[in-house]
Each structure stands twice: as C-alpha cells, then as structure tokens.
Design an enzyme around this catalytic site. Structure first.
Site, PDB file in Angstrom:
ATOM      1  N   GLU A 173     -24.944 -24.445  -6.524  1.00 25.62           N
ATOM      2  CA  GLU A 173     -25.021 -25.915  -6.257  1.00 25.62           C
ATOM      3  C   GLU A 173     -26.438 -26.170  -5.578  1.00 25.62           C
ATOM      4  O   GLU A 173     -26.648 -26.047  -4.251  1.00 25.62           O
ATOM      5  CB  GLU A 173     -24.028 -26.472  -5.340  1.00 25.62           C
ATOM      6  CG  GLU A 173     -23.940 -27.771  -4.874  1.00 25.62           C
ATOM      7  CD  GLU A 173     -22.874 -28.268  -4.078  1.00 25.62           C
ATOM      8  OE1 GLU A 173     -22.124 -27.430  -3.767  1.00 25.62           O
ATOM      9  OE2 GLU A 173     -22.812 -29.445  -3.515  1.00 25.62           O
ATOM     10  N   LYS A 177     -23.625 -26.778 -10.318  1.00 27.73           N
ATOM     11  CA  LYS A 177     -23.274 -27.971  -9.789  1.00 27.73           C
ATOM     12  C   LYS A 177     -24.210 -29.016  -9.079  1.00 27.73           C
ATOM     13  O   LYS A 177     -24.684 -28.554  -7.846  1.00 27.73           O
ATOM     14  CB  LYS A 177     -22.254 -27.598  -8.597  1.00 27.73           C
ATOM     15  CG  LYS A 177     -21.827 -28.829  -7.784  1.00 27.73           C
ATOM     16  CD  LYS A 177     -20.519 -28.512  -6.759  1.00 27.73           C
ATOM     17  CE  LYS A 177     -20.167 -29.648  -6.066  1.00 27.73           C
ATOM     18  NZ  LYS A 177     -18.865 -29.397  -5.319  1.00 27.73           N
TER      19      LYS A 177
HETATM   20  C1  5MM Z   1     -16.934 -31.078   0.704  1.00 29.76           C
HETATM   21  O1  5MM Z   1     -18.292 -30.943   1.331  1.00 29.76           O
HETATM   22  C2  5MM Z   1     -19.147 -29.682   0.936  1.00 29.76           C
HETATM   23  C3  5MM Z   1     -19.990 -29.244   2.055  1.00 29.76           C
HETATM   24  O2  5MM Z   1     -19.287 -29.237   3.200  1.00 29.76           O
HETATM   25  P1  5MM Z   1     -20.051 -28.752   4.740  1.00 29.76           P
HETATM   26  O3  5MM Z   1     -20.992 -29.803   5.017  1.00 29.76           O
HETATM   27  O4  5MM Z   1     -18.760 -28.938   5.662  1.00 29.76           O
HETATM   28  O5  5MM Z   1     -20.376 -27.533   4.486  1.00 29.76           O
HETATM   29  C4  5MM Z   1     -20.038 -30.189  -0.256  1.00 29.76           C
HETATM   30  O6  5MM Z   1     -20.832 -28.658  -0.441  1.00 29.76           O
HETATM   31  C5  5MM Z   1     -19.432 -30.105  -1.258  1.00 29.76           C
HETATM   32  O7  5MM Z   1     -18.634 -29.282  -1.881  1.00 29.76           O
HETATM   33  C6  5MM Z   1     -20.357 -31.055  -2.231  1.00 29.76           C
HETATM   34  O8  5MM Z   1     -21.475 -31.652  -1.836  1.00 29.76           O
HETATM   35  C7  5MM Z   1     -19.695 -31.969  -3.307  1.00 29.76           C
HETATM   36  O9  5MM Z   1     -19.283 -33.027  -2.630  1.00 29.76           O
HETATM   37  P2  5MM Z   1     -19.486 -34.402  -2.922  1.00 29.76           P
HETATM   38  O10 5MM Z   1     -18.794 -35.162  -1.548  1.00 29.76           O
HETATM   39  O11 5MM Z   1     -20.944 -34.393  -2.492  1.00 29.76           O
HETATM   40  O12 5MM Z   1     -18.949 -34.863  -3.880  1.00 29.76           O
END
Ligand code: 5MM
Length: 333
Positions: A178, A220
């Site tokens: 990601e 991702k």
């Molecule tokens: C769920 O949020 C993840 C990061 O959490 P932390 O900041 O607590 O480490 C993040 O990696 C998430 O998996 C992705 O960004 C996808 O989430 P969004 O909200 O961007 O779809």
C-alpha cells in the site's frame, strides 16, 4: 511460469468477482480518535465489540473476501470464545494483519515519513501465519507538497514495502502493498498523477529488485484525485480516467489485483469513483476493487454510536456499503 500457487489463489480470492476487503486495521490511537468524535468510549472491550459486530454482519462474505486486523483484534476473541482469525475463517472471510508499525519522520526530509516495522518481522509473520493470517498489509505514506515527494522518500518507502512483501511471501502470506499518496493538500489532479506515478514506479522497481512474485500480491494504491483543498476539483470521470491511466502505466499485468483505499473521501464518492473506473474501462489486465476503511465503516460507526441496541441498524449500514462497493467493483452500480 505457473501462477497457480496457493498464495496466488488466495490473492485472486481477495480481489475477484467484485468482492473487496474491509480495512478494519486502525491502530488503537486512530480508532480511539474516531470513537471520541462520536462520543464512544474507547476501551479494549469496546473496540472488540465494535469489530465483532462488523464481522458478524449477516451475509457479509457475499461482498467481502477478507478483512485486515490490527494486532490487538487479531489476539482477541468473539463472545463465543473463538479467536478473531478462527471465527472470521469460519464466516468465510480471510483474516489479514497489519504488520507495519507506522509512518515515522524521515530524518533530513521535513514533512516526509518512512514506514517502519521491519525489525523482527519474519518471526512475527510466522506467528501470525500459525494463528490463521492469510495476508498482511503495510502502508507507506507519501505527501504532496511544494518540494515533496522527494526521490529519497519514494525510494526509502518502496524499499521497505519490497522487503516486507518478500518476507510475507517467504512466510506463506500474501502481501498487500500500500503506497498511499495522501489527498490532503492544495495539489491539482495533475500533481496527484505525477506523485502517484512516481510512487508506483519506484515501488515496482524495488519489488523487482527483491524478486517479489507479482502474481502473489495485491496492490492497494490511492486514487489519482485533486487535493482536498484544491480550488478545482476533478470530476468523477477525470478521477477514474487518470487513476486507470496511471495504473496502466505502472502496474505490471502479473499483479493479482488492485484494491483501492478510500483515503478520506466521502464514502459515496469513493464508491462512485470505483464504479466509474470499472464501468468506463472494461479491458483491464487486473481486477480493480476496494479495500476501504472509512469508506465502508463511517456510517456504521455513526449508527452504532456505542449502543448495543443499534447493532442491527449498524450492521445494515455496513452491509449497504459493502454491497454498493461490490456492485461498483463490477461497474454495475
Ligand atoms: C484503517 O486505517 C489504516 C491505518 O490505520 P492507522 O493510521 O491507525 O495505522 C489504513 O492503512 C487503512 O487500511 C487504509 O488507508 C484504507 O483506509 P481508508 O479509510 O483510507 O479507506
């Protein structure tokens, strides 16, 4: 070369047929902040309850192939006593684990970060695999600013992503790679295109250097999108076309699939962008689906509000968004 390995099969399962991933891997501080905004108390038990409620949404596995867990959740149990990874597996949802330890300041490069977590990672992955994890996630964070992203930040982050991905595959775990280019800022969609392209190219250069098997990984990425403070906001079609063009230029066809992040976009817009990508572009070399956190959970969290009387309606909200994103991943919304 044969691509029918067990890891390839899992990677394909994660992204195929319109199904996508529920990113429920917020670290405790992040989830606590989201709870706080809604007046929900954040304790180990309230975080556990929230996640058990999400995952027991009836028929969730019709639209969700897997879910990413944070270490705390991975080691917790459902009220039945079954561990989260075991319970998810019996519900037909692949359990995944976030293994990075967060984005930390990149010394000498103000405003930029490098994601850490490589120390002892091999041993951690081995334990997670034994306890049922089938895939993992590592998130690099790239900032667009006047002088950023620097080549140094791009290479440092890509290098870490590639070392993580290689370690995952050596431990029989599918890596989700990601590289997130943040949408925060004044940048235009053209600047987002350039930064996303640079981040993806350097990621795939490092993945090649480390001999990561592309058919056994999921990418991702963030969408190519105007900065949230940019005066001119690109249309949904422009976001879809620019994103797909960027992925076409950078993502080898061998990659098992692309599962987008929502990145803080309003949930309906993230769904609409995914739908546009899939309805306007039919001849793609990989499936494009979702791995949303906020894009799937926001409405459910507001609806739940920490009250068990709202379980059913919160689950209905999650179900609605999972179904809409499934349709969007088929380009049929
Ligand atoms: C769920 O949020 C993840 C990061 O959490 P932390 O900041 O607590 O480490 C993040 O990696 C998430 O998996 C992705 O960004 C996808 O989430 P969004 O909200 O961007 O779809």
């Amino acid at each position: 070369m044969s691509t029918t390995t067990e890891l390839h099969e899992i990677a394909v399962k994660m992204v195929s047929g319109g199904k996508g991933i529920l990113a429920a891997d917020e670290s405790s501080p992040t989830l606590s902040k989201r709870f706080e905004k809604l007046g929900i108390e954040s304790t180990e038990e309230s975080r556990r309850t929230w996640r058990e409620m999400l995952f027991t949404t009836p028929s969730l596995s019709s639209y969700i192939s897997g879910t990413i867990l944070f270490d705390e959740t991975f080691n917790q149990s459902f009220s039945s006593g079954q561990s989260f990874p075991e319970a998810l597996t019996s519900l037909g949802i692949l359990p995944g684990i976030k293994v990075d330890t967060g984005a930390k300041e990149l010394q000498g490069f103000p405003g930029e970060t490098v994601t850490e977590g490589l120390d002892g990672l091999g041993a951690r992955l081995e334990k997670y695999r034994e306890k049922g994890a089938r895939f993992a996630k590592w998130r690099a964070v790239i900032n667009i600013g006047d002088k950023t992203p620097s080549r140094t930040a791009l290479v440092a982050n890509a290098h870490a992503l590639a070392r993580y991905a290689k370690l995952c595959q050596q431990n029989d775990i599918v890596p989700i790679v990601e590289p997130e280019v943040l949408m925060n800022g004044f940048h235009t969609i053209e600047e987002s295109f350039r930064a996303t392209r640079a981040a993806l190219l350097s990621t795939f250069e490092q993945l090649a250097l480390f001999d990561v098997v592309l058919s056994e990984m999921v990418l991702k990425p963030s969408m190519v999108i105007s900065g949230d403070k940019c005066e001119v906001q690109a249309t949904e079609e422009e976001v879809a076309n620019n994103s797909v063009e960027c992925y076409r230029q950078c993502v080898p066809a061998a990659v098992a699939g692309i599962a987008l992040l929502s990145g803080g976009q309003p949930d309906a817009l993230a769904t609409s962008h995914l739908n546009k990508m899939n309805s306007l572009h039919k001849d793609l070399p990989w499936p494009i689906t979702f791995s949303y956190g906020r894009g799937l959970q926001d409405e459910a969290m507001r609806t739940w509000g920490g009250d068990k009387n709202n379980f059913n309606s919160a689950q209905a909200a999650l179900f609605k968004h999972a179904q809409a994103n499934f349709k969007a991943a088929c380009g049929e919304l």
